[in-house]
Design a protein around this motif. Structure first.
Motif, PDB file in Angstrom:
ATOM      1  N   HIS A  10       0.850  -1.202   0.000  1.00  0.00           N
ATOM      2  CA  HIS A  10       0.000   0.000   0.000  1.00  0.00           C
ATOM      3  C   HIS A  10       0.884   1.248   0.000  1.00  0.00           C
ATOM      4  CE1 HIS A  10      -3.953   1.873   1.764  1.00  0.00           C
ATOM      5  NE2 HIS A  10      -3.314   2.742   1.000  1.00  0.00           N
ATOM      6  N   HIS A  48      -4.652   6.297  -5.734  1.00  0.00           N
ATOM      7  CA  HIS A  48      -6.100   6.336  -5.471  1.00  0.00           C
ATOM      8  C   HIS A  48      -6.966   6.436  -6.721  1.00  0.00           C
ATOM      9  CE1 HIS A  48      -6.587   6.674  -1.137  1.00  0.00           C
ATOM     10  NE2 HIS A  48      -5.594   7.538  -1.070  1.00  0.00           N
ATOM     11  N   GLU A  79      -5.510   1.653  -5.315  1.00  0.00           N
ATOM     12  CA  GLU A  79      -6.399   1.710  -4.149  1.00  0.00           C
ATOM     13  C   GLU A  79      -7.712   2.355  -4.569  1.00  0.00           C
ATOM     14  OE1 GLU A  79      -5.308   3.963  -0.594  1.00  0.00           O
ATOM     15  OE2 GLU A  79      -7.005   3.084   0.513  1.00  0.00           O
ATOM     16  N   HIS A 135     -13.649   4.849   3.101  1.00  0.00           N
ATOM     17  CA  HIS A 135     -12.995   6.125   3.394  1.00  0.00           C
ATOM     18  C   HIS A 135     -13.907   7.185   3.985  1.00  0.00           C
ATOM     19  CE1 HIS A 135      -9.786   4.742   0.415  1.00  0.00           C
ATOM     20  NE2 HIS A 135      -9.187   4.879   1.559  1.00  0.00           N
ATOM     21  N   HIS A 169      -7.208  -1.104   5.580  1.00  0.00           N
ATOM     22  CA  HIS A 169      -7.511  -0.432   6.862  1.00  0.00           C
ATOM     23  C   HIS A 169      -8.967  -0.445   7.330  1.00  0.00           C
ATOM     24  CE1 HIS A 169      -8.936   2.794   4.238  1.00  0.00           C
ATOM     25  NE2 HIS A 169      -7.716   3.027   3.773  1.00  0.00           N
ATOM     26  N   ASP A 255       0.792   2.561   3.675  1.00  0.00           N
ATOM     27  CA  ASP A 255      -0.021   3.733   3.314  1.00  0.00           C
ATOM     28  C   ASP A 255       0.854   4.986   3.250  1.00  0.00           C
ATOM     29  OD1 ASP A 255      -2.363   4.857   2.430  1.00  0.00           O
ATOM     30  OD2 ASP A 255      -3.510   4.423   4.241  1.00  0.00           O
TER      31      ASP A 255
END
Ligand SMILES: [Zn+2]
Ligand SMILES: [Zn+2]
Length: 302
Positions: A10, A48, A79, A135, A169, A255
């Motif tokens: 990630h 993203h 992601e 998110h 996550h 991340d």
């Protein structure tokens, strides 16, 4: 000595929508060099995509990735976010100014969930694996119970989605309920992660196991996030161990975001940074019995 951290699934590069405005734009090669200097050998980039509005970022990411020397241990991922069918249709109308993060207000609570990525996109960009995260609350009020039910619904949706490789996550939270000092102390689950019913964890574990979906141990945003209370993070690690005990595969993801300029801790990179990170992580995971050797890895790229 804790085991060196050797995988990271990630990572955000300068092409990611949330990295583009950094003070020090770091090339993908520089970002990956910093990560590898800490001892990471198996890794992937995952910029993203919230809605198809972000597809040009993924195209740029792929283009930059293709300029790098290829390695069987370096992978191209993405992601994606859980979003609403309503906002995909809204974004597609073209009437929003710059919907980088989709449309975060005005949609229907409990509406249909989707991801903004199609099978054709996966083919076109050569995406080897898909990391997918919850998110935002999806148009429900900022009330603990409502947010817990909504996050569980989104996590379940992602665990069952055929394109999703890793659920990122679970139960990460940002924004509302942050105190002025940048820390989180109470809602939605920081004062007591036990507020999330065990039955939700059981249902999520069963879905991930049955669909072969991996669940992420997110280092910087959750497990090692100093803005979250330590008590919460300990409970969270027990939750991860519970998923593992229920037969779910866990993976590691930092991340890391390119614009932060450093990969971990005080030192920019290098073996000391890797060691500091390994010690911090082992302090969280050793007590609950999660070991590096148990973790998921993508097979070598052929
Ligand atoms: Zn995320
Ligand atoms: Zn991320």
């Amino acid at each position: 000595m804790p085991d060196t951290i050797t995988s990271d699934w990630h990572l955000h590069t300068r092409n990611s929508c949330d990295c583009k405005h950094g003070r020090l734009p770091t090339s993908m090669a520089e970002t990956l060099a910093a990560v590898r200097s800490t001892g990471v050998t198996d890794l992937g980039v995952t910029d993203h995509l919230h809605t198809p509005y972000n597809l040009p970022d993924i195209a740029a990411s792929r283009q930059e990735f293709d300029t790098l020397p290829s390695s069987p241990q370096l992978h191209f991922g993405i992601e994606v976010s859980s979003v609403s069918a309503w906002e995909l249709a809204e974004v597609a109308t073209g009437r929003y100014e710059d919907p980088v993060y989709g449309v975060r207000q005005g949609g229907p609570a409990n509406g249909e969930l989707v991801i903004g990525l199609s099978e054709e996109d996966v083919e076109r960009f050569g995406i080897e694996y898909v990391v997918a995260g919850t998110h935002w609350p999806m148009y429900v009020p900022y009330e603990r119970e409502a947010v817990i039910r909504d996050y569980h619904r989104q996590n379940m949706f992602l665990a069952c989605h055929p394109l999703v490789t890793i659920v990122a996550h679970p139960w990460w939270w940002m924004g509302h309920w942050m105190d002025e000092d940048g820390n989180y102390r109470t809602d939605p689950w920081f004062d007591d992660f036990g507020k999330v019913p065990q039955s939700m964890h059981d249902e999520f574990a069963a879905a991930a196991r049955e669909h072969g979906t991996v669940v992420e141990i997110n280092l910087h945003a959750v497990v090692l996030n100093r803005h979250y209370p330590e008590g919460f993070r300990r409970q969270y690690c027990e939750y991860l161990a519970g998923l593992q005990a229920a037969g779910v595969q866990l993976s590691l993801g930092s991340d890391h975001h390119a614009q932060h300029g450093h990969y971990w801790g005080e030192s920019a990179s290098g073996p000391e940074a890797g060691e500091a990170r390994a010690i911090a992580l082992a302090a969280m995971l050793d007590p609950v019995g999660i070991h590096q050797s148990d973790l998921w890895r993508l097979p070598l790229r052929s």
